[in-house]
Design an enzyme around this catalytic site. Structure first.
Site, PDB file in Angstrom:
ATOM      1  N   ASP A   1       0.878  -1.166   0.000  1.00  0.00           N
ATOM      2  CA  ASP A   1       0.000   0.000   0.000  1.00  0.00           C
ATOM      3  C   ASP A   1       0.926   1.230   0.000  1.00  0.00           C
ATOM      4  O   ASP A   1       2.085   1.137   0.413  1.00  0.00           O
ATOM      5  CB  ASP A   1      -0.868  -0.035   1.260  1.00  0.00           C
ATOM      6  CG  ASP A   1      -1.656   1.244   1.452  1.00  0.00           C
ATOM      7  OD1 ASP A   1      -2.262   1.723   0.468  1.00  0.00           O
ATOM      8  OD2 ASP A   1      -1.665   1.775   2.576  1.00  0.00           O
TER       9      ASP A   1
ATOM     10  N   ASP B   1       0.122   5.227   0.800  1.00  0.00           N
ATOM     11  CA  ASP B   1       0.039   6.228   1.883  1.00  0.00           C
ATOM     12  C   ASP B   1      -0.053   5.564   3.259  1.00  0.00           C
ATOM     13  O   ASP B   1      -0.899   4.699   3.496  1.00  0.00           O
ATOM     14  CB  ASP B   1      -1.184   7.128   1.665  1.00  0.00           C
ATOM     15  CG  ASP B   1      -1.096   7.926   0.360  1.00  0.00           C
ATOM     16  OD1 ASP B   1       0.030   8.105  -0.156  1.00  0.00           O
ATOM     17  OD2 ASP B   1      -2.147   8.352  -0.138  1.00  0.00           O
TER      18      ASP B   1
ATOM     19  N   CYS C   1     -12.039  -1.781  -9.364  1.00  0.00           N
ATOM     20  CA  CYS C   1     -10.651  -1.957  -8.924  1.00  0.00           C
ATOM     21  C   CYS C   1     -10.385  -1.464  -7.509  1.00  0.00           C
ATOM     22  O   CYS C   1      -9.342  -1.757  -6.925  1.00  0.00           O
ATOM     23  CB  CYS C   1      -9.696  -1.282  -9.905  1.00  0.00           C
ATOM     24  SG  CYS C   1     -10.055   0.438 -10.302  1.00  0.00           S
TER      25      CYS C   1
HETATM   26 MG   LIG Z   1      -2.695   3.398   3.413  1.00  0.00          MG
END
Ligand SMILES: [Mg+2]
Length: 179
Positions: free
Chosen positions: A10, A12, A104
């Site tokens: 991932d 952020d 998505c």
């Molecule tokens: Mg995140």
């Protein structure tokens, strides 16, 4: 065909310091989290394909264009390349959360399945690291068995296989798990 294991990241709150309730809207707002460059470089030496899977609704909202998002990612990749730690591929869902036609957005498995197809990945021995329930749920939906959660302010509703309180702990965890 030889399939490779992958490590899905991932963005952020994992790769870069979380922008909080907002978004990273320019290069200058992107700051690598502690321990991430070292972790990516280590995983590369272990033969993992490094795949970024990120939701960037800021594009769907019109806060930035796709080309600014691409520029932020080019800047990230350039910095990582200096450490032999660049991602092999970047998948970004830029749809609005409210878009009924989006297939998505996490926790959909779509970005992972697309990456597996395009990069000949073996998901059965792959990993995902995220800081949100929908990251871990995405791994579960894609049948990626190994998960790491970076704990933060977000409440944990979907448990991961391993948890750390800060990305600074990631290099040590990876070295103990993948020796
Ligand atoms: Mg995140």
């Amino acid at each position: 065909m030889n399939l490779r294991p992958a490590f899905f990241f991932d963005r952020d709150g994992v790769v870069n310091v979380s922008p909080g309730a907002g978004y990273v809207l320019q290069r200058a707002d992107f700051h690598f989290s502690e321990g991430i460059i070292e972790s990516l470089a280590f995983l590369k030496t272990k033969g993992f394909a490094l795949i970024l899977v990120t939701s960037q609704q800021c594009v769907g909202k019109g806060l930035i264009t796709q080309s600014i998002l691409d520029d932020i990612h080019a800047h990230m990749q350039e910095a990582l390349s200096k450490h032999d730690a660049a991602f092999d591929a970047i998948y970004a869902c830029t749809c609005l959360a409210s878009d009924p036609d989006c297939s998505c957005r996490k926790p959909s498995s779509e970005m992972i399945l697309q990456a597996a197809e395009a990069h000949a990945l073996d998901l059965t021995c792959s990993w995902l690291i995220g800081d949100h329930d929908r990251d871990i749920a995405m791994a579960i939906n894609a049948k990626v068995p190994h998960t790491i959660r970076v704990l933060g302010e977000k409440p944990v509703g979907v448990a991961a296989e391993h948890s750390i309180v800060a990305t600074a702990q990631l290099p040590g965890l990876l070295k103990s798990l993948l020796h």
